[in-house]
Design a protein around this motif. Structure first.
Motif, short mmCIF file in Angstrom:
data_model
loop_
_atom_site.label_atom_id
_atom_site.label_comp_id
_atom_site.label_asym_id
_atom_site.label_seq_id
_atom_site.Cartn_x
_atom_site.Cartn_y
_atom_site.Cartn_z
N ASN A 241 35.58 43.99 47.03
CA ASN A 241 34.41 43.49 47.50
C ASN A 241 34.63 41.80 47.60
OD1 ASN A 241 33.24 45.95 47.44
ND2 ASN A 241 32.66 45.83 45.45
N GLY A 242 35.53 41.32 47.89
CA GLY A 242 35.89 39.94 48.10
C GLY A 242 37.22 39.64 47.38
N PRO A 243 37.53 38.17 47.52
CA PRO A 243 38.67 37.95 47.10
C PRO A 243 38.64 37.54 45.49
CG PRO A 243 37.66 35.98 48.11
CD PRO A 243 36.76 37.31 48.35
N VAL A 244 39.90 37.54 44.90
CA VAL A 244 39.91 37.62 43.44
C VAL A 244 40.00 35.97 43.44
CG1 VAL A 244 41.39 37.74 41.44
CG2 VAL A 244 40.84 39.91 42.64
N ALA A 245 39.11 35.55 42.41
CA ALA A 245 39.18 34.00 42.13
C ALA A 245 39.95 33.61 40.97
CB ALA A 245 37.71 33.37 42.17
N ALA A 246 39.69 34.75 40.09
CA ALA A 246 40.53 34.40 38.52
C ALA A 246 40.96 35.91 38.02
CB ALA A 246 39.56 33.79 37.76
N THR A 247 42.08 35.66 37.18
CA THR A 247 42.59 36.75 36.44
C THR A 247 42.49 36.44 35.01
OG1 THR A 247 43.79 37.46 38.52
CG2 THR A 247 44.45 38.44 36.43
N THR A 248 42.28 37.34 34.21
CA THR A 248 42.39 37.41 32.88
C THR A 248 43.52 38.11 32.14
OG1 THR A 248 40.57 38.69 32.32
CG2 THR A 248 40.07 36.56 32.16
N TYR A 249 44.46 37.74 31.36
CA TYR A 249 45.43 38.40 31.08
C TYR A 249 45.42 38.57 29.48
CZ TYR A 249 48.10 37.56 35.51
OH TYR A 249 48.34 37.72 36.53
N ARG A 250 45.73 39.53 28.95
CA ARG A 250 46.01 39.75 27.47
C ARG A 250 47.58 40.17 27.37
NH1 ARG A 250 42.74 40.57 22.90
NH2 ARG A 250 41.03 40.79 24.58
N GLY A 251 48.14 39.04 26.57
CA GLY A 251 49.55 39.05 26.94
C GLY A 251 49.90 39.10 28.20
N ASP A 252 50.87 39.85 28.78
CA ASP A 252 51.41 39.82 30.05
C ASP A 252 50.57 41.02 30.98
OD1 ASP A 252 53.15 37.79 29.73
OD2 ASP A 252 54.55 39.21 29.12
N ALA A 253 49.75 41.68 30.31
CA ALA A 253 49.10 42.67 31.01
C ALA A 253 47.68 42.25 31.54
CB ALA A 253 48.66 43.93 30.10
N ILE A 254 47.37 42.46 32.72
CA ILE A 254 45.95 42.22 33.34
C ILE A 254 44.84 43.01 32.83
CG2 ILE A 254 44.53 42.31 35.72
CD1 ILE A 254 47.12 41.87 37.21
N GLU A 255 43.99 42.15 32.29
CA GLU A 255 42.76 42.80 31.65
C GLU A 255 41.62 42.97 32.70
OE1 GLU A 255 41.41 43.49 27.45
OE2 GLU A 255 41.33 41.31 27.84
N ASN A 256 41.41 41.64 33.29
CA ASN A 256 40.25 41.76 34.25
C ASN A 256 40.54 41.03 35.42
OD1 ASN A 256 38.13 43.37 32.76
ND2 ASN A 256 38.32 41.49 31.63
N THR A 257 40.19 41.16 36.53
CA THR A 257 40.21 40.30 37.78
C THR A 257 38.73 40.22 38.15
OG1 THR A 257 40.06 42.23 39.34
CG2 THR A 257 42.31 41.45 39.01
N HIS A 258 38.42 38.76 38.63
CA HIS A 258 37.24 38.25 39.03
C HIS A 258 37.04 37.96 40.30
CE1 HIS A 258 36.52 38.44 34.56
NE2 HIS A 258 37.87 38.05 34.43
N VAL A 259 36.14 38.51 41.22
CA VAL A 259 35.95 38.18 42.56
C VAL A 259 34.65 37.33 42.43
CG1 VAL A 259 34.92 39.35 44.45
CG2 VAL A 259 36.54 40.57 43.38
N ALA A 260 34.88 36.17 43.49
CA ALA A 260 33.86 35.20 43.69
C ALA A 260 33.69 34.66 45.07
CB ALA A 260 34.49 34.03 42.90
N HIS A 261 32.65 34.12 45.30
CA HIS A 261 32.34 33.51 46.47
C HIS A 261 32.00 32.10 46.64
CE1 HIS A 261 32.09 37.73 47.84
NE2 HIS A 261 31.52 38.08 46.90
N LEU A 262 32.36 31.40 47.50
CA LEU A 262 32.14 29.94 47.45
C LEU A 262 31.77 29.52 48.80
CD1 LEU A 262 34.67 30.58 45.45
CD2 LEU A 262 34.86 27.97 45.33
N ALA A 263 30.90 28.19 48.60
CA ALA A 263 30.52 27.75 49.97
C ALA A 263 30.38 26.15 49.50
CB ALA A 263 29.15 28.18 50.46
N VAL A 264 31.01 25.46 50.40
CA VAL A 264 30.99 23.79 50.57
C VAL A 264 30.16 23.18 51.66
CG1 VAL A 264 32.14 21.65 50.09
CG2 VAL A 264 33.11 23.81 49.04
#
Length: 357
Positions: free
Chosen positions: A6-29
């Motif tokens: 549902n949009g681009p991933v702006a950040a990824t959280t890792y626990r060790g080397d495993a991906i725990e969560n990806t976080h989609v975000a939207h930005l406007a400048v």
């Protein structure tokens, strides 16, 4: 990581080397004229601004003449725009505002809740303190609304309802300052019991660009610009009233010493207005710069990291100023024993609008 959910991933959280969560975000400048300069994801995403809309709501109250009528100070106006920690200074100022408006805590239509600040929460537990309406993180906004209702000669009892004369005025002001027709703004009920607006994310950026641009204008500016400049000055001169100790909004405005204004909205929206300078001009802005961010999953830790990263990408301020936000840009991830368990990796990359055309 560049995958899309549902949009681009702006950040990824890792626990060790495993991906725990990806976080989609939207930005406007955007710039002060509303031109979209950079984007990420969907800059036009219909967004509930929540408390990031407070400066626009405060503008409606300010334009009633309530601040002059009831002798509100600049710090009071900052609290009206704030989502505070419920620190003693916040509660005391809210009480003073209510007293100035010849009202009482019972007139507030917000409820007490656990404070945003862990330190305040611990002190309340030790005292067996039960928070009332004046302790709400939105009590400043509600105190301002009480005064605004009286300033236009309306009943104060139902000042929070969508069809109250003051709220009708607020709705028009919010739409107008975002350069939208009234019907283009959607309204819901906020956590504090007041109406809260939804509009395209880039319009939230436009609101903050206007705040920053107004602050840079001469004394011959229009009445609307003068009011926006007054709000900007209040928030940047009293950043501790906008949030409090340990909070991103306060740290951000303290670090940049009046060069920008910033405000959080619940469920991970954020907006910044940067006064016009050589840096904003280099980015192609006509006047001030407005930045708005929405993280889809409502994670505020990720939100602050993304916002801090954007300031670096856009080269806003100095390296020393941005360094003061490093704990937010790269938050430590530790367990209850203090062991580092993971990391937050940022992948947000602003794209010039021309690159999408």
């Amino acid at each position: 990581m560049t995958g899309r959910v549902n949009g681009p991933v702006a950040a990824t959280t890792y626990r060790g080397d495993a991906i725990e969560n990806t976080h989609v975000a939207h930005l406007a400048v955007v710039d002060a004229q509303g031109g979209l300069l950079y984007g990420f994801g969907d800059p036009s995403r219909m967004t509930l601004a929540r408390s990031a809309a407070k400066p626009a709501q405060a503008l409606a109250v300010l334009e009633t003449g309530a601040l002059e009528r009831f002798g509100f100070e600049e710090a009071d106006l900052a609290l009206m725009c704030g989502s505070h920690n419920s620190e003693d200074r916040h509660i005391e100022r809210a009480r003073q505002m209510i007293a100035k408006a010849n009202a009482s805590e019972a007139d507030l239509r917000c409820g007490g809740h656990a404070p945003i600040s862990d330190a305040v929460y611990r002190s309340w537990i030790k005292r067996d303190f039960t928070p009332g309406a004046v302790c709400s993180n939105c009590s400043g906004k509600h105190a301002g609304m009480l005064a605004g209702a009286q300033a236009i000669g309306a009943d104060v009892q139902d000042y929070h309802k969508a069809d109250h004369p003051l709220q009708l005025r607020v709705k028009h002001t919010v739409a107008d300052v975002c350069d939208l027709p009234d019907e283009a703004v959607q309204w819901a009920v906020d956590g504090c019991n007041l109406p809260t607006p939804a509009f395209p994310l880039e319009r939230l950026a436009r609101l903050y660009a206007k705040l920053a641009d107004a602050a840079a204008q001469s004394s011959e500016a229009s009445a609307r610009s003068a009011a926006l400049a007054r709000i900007y000055r209040a928030m940047t001169r009293y950043p501790e009233m906008v949030a409090g100790e340990g909070r991103f909004c306060t740290a951000l405005m303290r670090s940049f010493d009046g060069a920008l204004v910033g405000k959080l909205g619940a469920e991970a929206s954020y907006a910044i207005g940067v006064r016009p300078n050589e840096q904003t001009a280099r980015l192609g802005a006509k006047g001030a710069l407005g930045i708005a961010v929405k993280v889809e999953d409502g994670n505020t830790t990720v939100l602050y990291a993304v916002v801090a990263q954007l300031l670096t990408q856009l080269d806003i301020g100095t390296a020393a100023q941005r360094a003061q936000l490093e704990s937010f840009r790269a938050p430590p991830m530790r367990n209850t024993m203090g062991v580092e368990t993971g990391r937050l990796a940022l992948s947000v990359a602003l794209e010039p609008v021309s690159a999408k055309q």
